[in-house]
Scaffold this motif. Sequence first.
Motif, PDB file in Angstrom:
ATOM      1  N   LEU A 157       0.857  -1.184   0.000  1.00  0.00           N
ATOM      2  CA  LEU A 157       0.000   0.000   0.000  1.00  0.00           C
ATOM      3  C   LEU A 157       0.893   1.234   0.000  1.00  0.00           C
ATOM      4  CD1 LEU A 157      -2.578  -1.075   2.732  1.00  0.00           C
ATOM      5  CD2 LEU A 157      -2.880  -1.209   0.261  1.00  0.00           C
ATOM      6  N   PRO A 160      -0.267  -3.803   8.970  1.00  0.00           N
ATOM      7  CA  PRO A 160      -1.241  -3.718   7.875  1.00  0.00           C
ATOM      8  C   PRO A 160      -2.516  -4.503   8.135  1.00  0.00           C
ATOM      9  CG  PRO A 160       0.571  -5.190   7.287  1.00  0.00           C
ATOM     10  CD  PRO A 160       0.955  -4.532   8.573  1.00  0.00           C
ATOM     11  N   VAL A 171      -5.117   6.635  -2.632  1.00  0.00           N
ATOM     12  CA  VAL A 171      -5.477   6.802  -1.226  1.00  0.00           C
ATOM     13  C   VAL A 171      -5.234   8.229  -0.748  1.00  0.00           C
ATOM     14  CG1 VAL A 171      -3.225   6.096  -0.301  1.00  0.00           C
ATOM     15  CG2 VAL A 171      -5.301   5.741   1.058  1.00  0.00           C
ATOM     16  N   VAL A 194      -7.066   0.854  10.969  1.00  0.00           N
ATOM     17  CA  VAL A 194      -6.989   0.186   9.668  1.00  0.00           C
ATOM     18  C   VAL A 194      -6.202   1.039   8.684  1.00  0.00           C
ATOM     19  CG1 VAL A 194      -8.352  -0.744   7.754  1.00  0.00           C
ATOM     20  CG2 VAL A 194      -9.173  -0.995  10.094  1.00  0.00           C
ATOM     21  N   THR A 195      -6.280   2.354   8.844  1.00  0.00           N
ATOM     22  CA  THR A 195      -5.572   3.265   7.943  1.00  0.00           C
ATOM     23  C   THR A 195      -4.104   3.431   8.327  1.00  0.00           C
ATOM     24  OG1 THR A 195      -6.081   5.237   9.262  1.00  0.00           O
ATOM     25  CG2 THR A 195      -7.709   4.556   7.644  1.00  0.00           C
ATOM     26  N   GLU A 237      -1.349   2.751   5.904  1.00  0.00           N
ATOM     27  CA  GLU A 237      -1.149   3.662   4.783  1.00  0.00           C
ATOM     28  C   GLU A 237      -0.781   5.059   5.256  1.00  0.00           C
ATOM     29  OE1 GLU A 237      -3.930   2.741   1.205  1.00  0.00           O
ATOM     30  OE2 GLU A 237      -5.082   2.185   2.974  1.00  0.00           O
ATOM     31  N   TYR A 254     -14.149   1.328   2.143  1.00  0.00           N
ATOM     32  CA  TYR A 254     -12.683   1.422   2.275  1.00  0.00           C
ATOM     33  C   TYR A 254     -12.177   0.507   3.386  1.00  0.00           C
ATOM     34  CZ  TYR A 254      -8.216   3.338   3.816  1.00  0.00           C
ATOM     35  OH  TYR A 254      -6.907   3.474   4.222  1.00  0.00           O
ATOM     36  N   THR A 312     -12.246  -3.220   2.411  1.00  0.00           N
ATOM     37  CA  THR A 312     -11.165  -3.630   1.502  1.00  0.00           C
ATOM     38  C   THR A 312      -9.839  -3.765   2.239  1.00  0.00           C
ATOM     39  OG1 THR A 312     -10.709  -1.318   0.880  1.00  0.00           O
ATOM     40  CG2 THR A 312     -12.273  -2.534  -0.473  1.00  0.00           C
ATOM     41  N   ARG A 313      -9.574  -2.870   3.179  1.00  0.00           N
ATOM     42  CA  ARG A 313      -8.288  -2.921   3.900  1.00  0.00           C
ATOM     43  C   ARG A 313      -8.263  -4.052   4.927  1.00  0.00           C
ATOM     44  NH1 ARG A 313      -8.483   0.374  -0.144  1.00  0.00           N
ATOM     45  NH2 ARG A 313      -6.765   1.855  -0.275  1.00  0.00           N
ATOM     46  N   TYR A 345      -7.596  -7.077   2.844  1.00  0.00           N
ATOM     47  CA  TYR A 345      -6.178  -7.008   2.450  1.00  0.00           C
ATOM     48  C   TYR A 345      -5.277  -7.426   3.611  1.00  0.00           C
ATOM     49  CZ  TYR A 345      -1.614  -4.830   1.655  1.00  0.00           C
ATOM     50  OH  TYR A 345      -0.254  -4.604   1.553  1.00  0.00           O
ATOM     51  N   THR A 401      -1.870  -5.451  -5.259  1.00  0.00           N
ATOM     52  CA  THR A 401      -2.204  -4.029  -5.400  1.00  0.00           C
ATOM     53  C   THR A 401      -1.710  -3.517  -6.743  1.00  0.00           C
ATOM     54  OG1 THR A 401      -0.135  -3.361  -4.317  1.00  0.00           O
ATOM     55  CG2 THR A 401      -2.070  -3.619  -2.927  1.00  0.00           C
TER      56      THR A 401
END
Length: 637
Positions: free
Chosen positions: A114, A180, A252, A338-339, A342, A426, A429-430, A433, A448
Amino acid sequence: MPCILKFNIIKLTEFSRNHQIQAFQEENYDLVFFFNQTQSSSVTISCGPLSFTENNDTLSIAANNQTENNNQEPATRPSIDTSSTSSTIYRQVSYELHQVISEQPLAVTSGHKLIHSLKAKEISSICLCTVFGTGLIVSSASSLATAGPISLLIAFSIMGFVTVQVINSLAEMATYIPLPNGYSGYTSRYLDPSLGYALGYCYLLSNLICGPNQLTAGVLVIQYWISNEKVNAGVWITILMIIVTATNTIRVGKFGVLTTVIISIKLLILIGVIILLFLLFLGGGPKHDTIGFRYWKDPGVFAPYSDTLEENTGKFVSFLSVLVSAAYSYLGAETFVVTAGESVHPRRTIPKARKLIIYPLVSIYVITILFIGLCVPYNDESLVEIEPYSSPIIIAIQNASIQILPDIFNACILIFILSAAISTFYISTRVLYGLSVSGSCFKIFSKTSNVGIPYYTIGFVTVFNTLAYMNTTQQSKEVFNYLVDAIGSLGLILWDCILMTHLYFIKAFQKQGLNRKIELKYITAGSPYTTIVALVLSVILTLITNFTVFIDIGNGFDYKSFISGYIGIPIFFIFFIIHKLVFKTSFIKPEETDLYFYKDFVDAEEEEYLKANENQKDFKNSSVLSRISRFFSKVLD
């Protein structure tokens, strides 16, 4: 699969500064540490597959070569600081061994990475877009009718405390190592791999069902203006689904900017609502009717649950029921972690994002609930009778005879729902992932694009969103509603595991002789005591999720509500038991907890970011001639 649990630990206690430490290469080993004791001290060793010998005053500890199956070369190892304290020495030695025996994480491999570009305000925006949905502005109508204004205010205040502790616990762990795979990753590392596995899939299931539910809620708002007879609900579901999916295919960084714009609009709407309710409270409506504390006197501040219960008992039952509802309204505040996978410069970004989430979330929730309770009586029949949904804010506007605002506020509700659907997509999906890169799901979902978009997970979540079409027919709508009810307890189980994981995380630092104040960039205030209090409250709520089915038995026991309210618990334990039986895992002892895997990659990115940032500052502060000189130097190179 990355070696997360089966690793080597060297525990050194009362280690003297006078010990001389050397690290070098030998023919049969990747790394050998010699501890030459120059004075008497206590050395305790707890190890897995390690070779070690002891000769008089010299203790040799070696990590066997386990890198034959790896394609990459062992990471370059820095020299050991011989003047370190015992805790620092332990940290360095364990860190070195992990670089020897750990495979490269899939999350940092080309084609599976990511892009780390989210800043604190963007992380907080994605999180707040998820939380600020229908829980506050729609679901609070039935809660007010059930328990009354004071019970509702106390419930939201208590759950605000629990939410803050959940956010703080996650912020502490994510600041140390932003994984992640988020929640499941931390639970797998610090508590139990089977719990982490169950948690990951249950949270994924919760978000996958929540997405179609939000699309359906958006359609209900649209039908406020255009009935289903004129335009079929399936048309609006398709349009909303395309918008949500298309939004999640952009980079993102741009997605973060978009959510920042959206949450700014939502915050302005909420601030406007608070000002409007305050003016109505003071008599600023068209009727100039000063409401004041009128509704707190008649019908009162506490609503009894039913006539069959004694008055005080009924009020307490009402309070417990809305305490659960308040918890559901706060669910989603934990999504910021979760973010973290990234985020840019996570050691600084995550603590800052934590503040940007907590302060607006709790303050706006509590203040809005306070004014809703002041401006709308809990016995107003509109709170439970309006179709297709009731909003206490719209009821307050209608009671004040403000003609235009109901339509405008319904449009605002649509913005709330659509933005929450985008953020939930969002997060789904994460989460998928994260399960993939940790080896808990098909590897294809970790792939990705060259700009860091996990396109296979986007396709999977899009297909799952088609469940929203179930709401176009009455029979399938009932089935879908049961699915929505079933996922509520999964969110509370997530909170239970997060808080429990944080306690084990703290215990691991203590057992391994590490000082959290030195090792961590952020520490939860009041921990572990505040974490324990929040955990107790969260577990109680998990157990009483739908307890009212045992009270409302006048027309027989409602087994459907019972099953839908508690089925999340057996679903969680089914995942847990299956993984436990297959992989024979056990709860992790704090002294054996892995505190280092993936940390070296995070450290390297941090150093690279800080160096680039420092160079950028030097360039801005340099003279024009110096900048020109640097430019030609780069051209000539």
